[in-house]
Design a protein around this motif. Structure first.
Motif, mmCIF file in Angstrom:
data_model
loop_
_atom_site.group_PDB
_atom_site.id
_atom_site.type_symbol
_atom_site.label_atom_id
_atom_site.label_comp_id
_atom_site.label_asym_id
_atom_site.label_seq_id
_atom_site.Cartn_x
_atom_site.Cartn_y
_atom_site.Cartn_z
ATOM 1 N N THR A 129 3.975 -7.026 0.498
ATOM 2 C CA THR A 129 4.641 -7.809 1.527
ATOM 3 C C THR A 129 3.595 -8.020 2.606
ATOM 4 O O THR A 129 3.819 -8.414 3.679
ATOM 5 C CB THR A 129 5.727 -6.628 2.093
ATOM 6 N N ASP A 186 11.715 -12.937 4.249
ATOM 7 C CA ASP A 186 10.374 -13.142 4.898
ATOM 8 C C ASP A 186 10.180 -12.235 5.922
ATOM 9 O O ASP A 186 10.962 -12.090 6.731
ATOM 10 C CB ASP A 186 10.005 -14.452 5.223
ATOM 11 N N SER A 190 4.559 -12.096 5.534
ATOM 12 C CA SER A 190 4.594 -12.827 4.265
ATOM 13 C C SER A 190 5.839 -14.120 4.361
ATOM 14 O O SER A 190 6.490 -14.124 5.357
ATOM 15 C CB SER A 190 5.570 -12.006 3.166
ATOM 16 N N LEU A 195 0.796 -14.367 1.688
ATOM 17 C CA LEU A 195 0.810 -13.088 2.698
ATOM 18 C C LEU A 195 -0.464 -13.192 3.566
ATOM 19 O O LEU A 195 -1.480 -13.964 3.377
ATOM 20 C CB LEU A 195 0.573 -11.975 1.670
#
Length: 309
Positions: A129, A186, A190, A195
């Motif tokens: 993430t 999201d 990210s 990312l």
């Protein structure tokens, strides 16, 4: 109203940022990805440096199994240009074209790190993430790093930033065209397959190179080269006929395969069968935006000395 906003771009950006943060606060996907064309840099070398203190024989077996020919190996110094792999304690078992494929995407997009987990059986199912997640196991061993943005410390076998605003692309086990097994909204760090180490802007701009470096391979093989392009390779009658035909011909030709649309699990997947005919297999539809495909195809035609498309 829209015409008025166009006259005040700062106001427009401010409203976009407020809307973006509000959507994230509600747990909804937010922000926007916009692709634009950039000039490709033909001066870059089509090579990767493998930075590792692992057993040299283990490294040799891994590198010789890859289709990428230009792999430099070091256990002493971080490269100052190009792309490098620093797997730490784990060299994943990957398809023979894995490194070549990761490099192809890395050269195409304006990114600083490239993760290719698609069709890697040992890849984690939970996606990272933040770009921070790529610096450590389990994702580091599947990440290709830009030497302009990252450095490797051989004393501690760690990877760190040269600058703290890198953008990484993650192609998960299901590619970028499918929903991952564990779908996450999201987050500030990210958006889609991209990312950041810090919160991303409301409008994330990704450059797509208009051309890629041209590096010839297979020059010692006199057989004609064929590049087979198909939407995808499902388990159906058309794919069966194609496979059986090419199986008869593959001894007389050098073959490479490109798929242009995402693969869908419910249709089946015959890519493993076709890889038995050639290790040069590129699932572009599972990796990149369609706008990136033309320069990638032109590059492959030139680099693999393709005679028939």
């Amino acid at each position: 109203m829209l015409r008025l906003l166009h006259r005040f771009p700062l106001v427009t950006r401010g409203l976009r940022a407020i809307s973006y943060r509000a959507r994230l606060g509600r747990g909804e996907p937010g922000g926007e990805i916009r692709y634009h064309t950039i000039a490709g840099d033909s001066s870059h070398h089509w090579s990767v440096t493998l930075c590792s203190t692992l057993d040299p024989e283990e490294i040799r077996r891994w590198t010789t199994a890859q289709t990428l020919e230009n792999i430099e190996v070091t256990d002493q110094v971080s490269p100052d240009r190009g792309w490098f792999l620093a797997p730490g304690e784990d060299l994943h078992s990957v398809p023979p074209g894995w490194l070549e494929s990761a490099l192809l995407v890395a050269f195409t997009e304006s990114i600083d790190a490239m993760v290719l987990a698609e069709r890697v059986s040992s890849a984690p199912q939970d996606l990272p993430t933040s770009a921070e997640d790529l610096l450590d196991a389990p994702w580091r061993s599947l990440t290709l790093f830009s030497a302009q943005s990252y450095r490797w410390d051989p004393r501690t076998d760690t990877v760190r930033y040269r600058r703290d605003t890198p953008i990484a692309k993650v192609i998960g086990p299901n590619g970028v065209g499918s929903t991952p097994p564990r779908s996450l909204a999201d987050s500030p760090n990210s958006r889609g397959p991209y990312l950041g180490a810090r919160p991303l802007p409301g409008l994330l701009k990704i450059g797509l190179a208009d051309h890629l470096p041209a590096v010839k391979t297979d020059e010692g093989d006199p057989r004609p080269g064929i590049l087979v392009t198909v939407p995808f390779l499902a388990r159906g009658g058309a794919e069966h006929t194609l496979f059986e035909t090419l199986k008869v011909l593959h001894g007389d030709y050098r073959m490479a395969f490109v798929t242009l649309a995402p693969h869908r699990a419910e249709l089946g997947d015959r890519r493993n069968d076709f890889e038995g005919l050639s290790p040069h297999f590129f699932s572009l539809g599972d990796w990149v935006h369609p706008d990136a495909m033309v320069p990638m195809l032109l590059h492959l035609i030139d680099r693999l000395n393709i005679d028939v498309l």
